[in-house]
Motif scaffolding. Structure first.
Motif, short mmCIF file in Angstrom:
data_model
loop_
_atom_site.label_atom_id
_atom_site.label_comp_id
_atom_site.label_asym_id
_atom_site.label_seq_id
_atom_site.Cartn_x
_atom_site.Cartn_y
_atom_site.Cartn_z
N LEU A 227 16.33 0.88 -21.10
CA LEU A 227 16.89 -0.43 -21.42
C LEU A 227 16.43 -0.99 -22.77
O LEU A 227 16.10 -2.17 -22.88
CB LEU A 227 16.57 -1.43 -20.30
CG LEU A 227 17.08 -1.06 -18.90
CD1 LEU A 227 16.55 -2.05 -17.87
CD2 LEU A 227 18.60 -1.01 -18.89
N ALA A 228 16.44 -0.18 -23.78
CA ALA A 228 16.05 -0.67 -25.11
C ALA A 228 16.98 -1.79 -25.55
O ALA A 228 18.20 -1.71 -25.39
CB ALA A 228 16.10 0.47 -26.13
N PRO A 229 16.40 -2.85 -26.13
CA PRO A 229 17.23 -3.98 -26.56
C PRO A 229 18.00 -3.66 -27.83
O PRO A 229 17.66 -2.73 -28.57
CB PRO A 229 16.19 -5.08 -26.84
CG PRO A 229 14.97 -4.32 -27.26
CD PRO A 229 14.97 -3.07 -26.41
N VAL A 230 19.03 -4.46 -28.12
CA VAL A 230 19.67 -4.42 -29.43
C VAL A 230 18.60 -4.78 -30.47
O VAL A 230 17.80 -5.70 -30.23
CB VAL A 230 20.84 -5.44 -29.46
CG1 VAL A 230 21.42 -5.56 -30.85
CG2 VAL A 230 21.90 -5.09 -28.41
N PRO A 231 18.45 -4.07 -31.57
CA PRO A 231 19.38 -3.08 -32.14
C PRO A 231 19.06 -1.63 -31.77
O PRO A 231 19.56 -0.72 -32.43
CB PRO A 231 19.19 -3.29 -33.64
CG PRO A 231 17.73 -3.60 -33.76
CD PRO A 231 17.39 -4.42 -32.55
N TYR A 232 18.23 -1.42 -30.75
CA TYR A 232 17.81 -0.06 -30.39
C TYR A 232 18.56 0.47 -29.17
O TYR A 232 18.22 1.54 -28.67
CB TYR A 232 16.31 -0.02 -30.11
CG TYR A 232 15.47 -0.63 -31.20
CD1 TYR A 232 15.28 0.05 -32.40
CD2 TYR A 232 14.87 -1.87 -31.04
CE1 TYR A 232 14.50 -0.50 -33.41
CE2 TYR A 232 14.09 -2.44 -32.05
CZ TYR A 232 13.91 -1.74 -33.23
OH TYR A 232 13.15 -2.29 -34.23
N ARG A 233 19.55 -0.27 -28.71
CA ARG A 233 20.22 0.11 -27.46
C ARG A 233 20.70 1.55 -27.51
O ARG A 233 21.27 2.00 -28.50
CB ARG A 233 21.40 -0.83 -27.18
CG ARG A 233 22.01 -0.59 -25.81
CD ARG A 233 23.12 -1.56 -25.46
NE ARG A 233 23.61 -1.28 -24.12
CZ ARG A 233 24.62 -1.91 -23.55
NH1 ARG A 233 25.24 -2.88 -24.20
NH2 ARG A 233 25.00 -1.60 -22.34
#
Length: 272
Positions: free
Chosen positions: A221-227
């Motif tokens: 579940l990496a957040p934006v901007p790492y999604r």
């Protein structure tokens, strides 16, 4: 000074991190993430969480058995939980709870009778975590998916002795309020940054400061901007930026509220 945040739910023992734990913890520290709580999902991974906590001053451990792995658990997990919880860096039990999202009958060769056995074993394990938490003065990190009613029903008799944090919270505002009524908490992940995560942001907006924590659930579940990429504890910084926007507060206010909440919930977690 950079605001400090905690990653209250990460799986540092996963193979994804095996070759770079020191660098990962350093990246988190550089991003202002001063505490990381690494989570066990069975006995082996719980022991690995303890070893990692021993290795790094700012890392603490939660020990327990994940509901999705219930069929592999011993009939009585309580002796193992007592033993693991003696470690001075254990701050809670878990992750435990109920997960009905993928039932055995969805696979060839399994029936609804297998589903019932799976649910029964999950419930047995969840109760054992709650019993030992009450006995030892600990709280529980709760995993709940497609099983809200049963999870709340099992937690309710213990609510005067054990608090839960419903991690990776993805339910609506009504469900959130029911959790808080039990003196428990919710926790938000990188999903709050997703374009299609407006329902999570709506729940977050309605959740009072002091009643939720932040987490990555790394390596997921990496957040934006790492999604779409591997998640890691440093990314709490990006999660916190969006959460502060949704809550209409400063980063410093969010830091103070979420860190204090974590210190009150997790036994022995020191002030950063």
């Amino acid at each position: 000074m950079m605001p400090q945040f905690y990653d209250t739910h990460a799986h540092l023992g996963y193979p994804d991190f095996a070759e770079e734990l020191a660098a990962l913890v350093e990246r988190a520290n550089s991003a202002g993430i001063s505490r990381i709580i690494t989570i066990g999902t069975d006995i082996e991974s719980s022991r690995r969480a303890l070893a990692i906590a021993d290795q790094f001053a700012g890392v603490y451990a939660v020990v327990g058995w994940h509901p999705s792995e219930a069929l592999g658990a011993p009939d009585d997990l309580r002796p193992a939980l007592r033993e693991l919880a003696r470690h001075p860096k254990v701050v809670a039990l878990g992750e435990t709870g109920l997960d009905y999202h993928r039932l055995p009958s969805q696979k060839p060769g399994f029936t609804t009778a297998d589903d019932e056995n799976y649910r029964r074993k999950q419930a047995q394990l969840f109760r054992q975590h709650l019993e030992i938490a009450a006995e030892l003065g600990l709280n529980c990190v709760i995993h709940q998916r497609d099983a809200l009613e049963d999870t709340l029903a099992q937690l309710t008799p213990f609510a005067d002795r054990v608090r839960g944090v419903f991690h990776c919270f993805a339910n609506d505002t009504t469900a959130m309020k029911r959790v808080l009524e039990l003196n428990s908490l919710v926790s938000f992940t990188g999903i709050v940054t997703f374009k299609n995560g407006q329902n999570i942001r709506d729940t977050l907006a309605a959740t009072p400061l002091g009643q939720f924590m932040l987490e990555t659930d790394s390596p997921f579940l990496a957040p934006v901007p790492y999604r779409g990429k591997r998640c890691e504890p440093a990314y709490v910084k990006e999660i916190a930026e969006v959460v502060a926007q949704v809550k209409g507060c400063t980063a410093d206010e969010l830091s103070a509220a979420t860190c204090q909440t974590a210190q009150q919930f997790f036994r022995g977690l020191p002030i950063s």
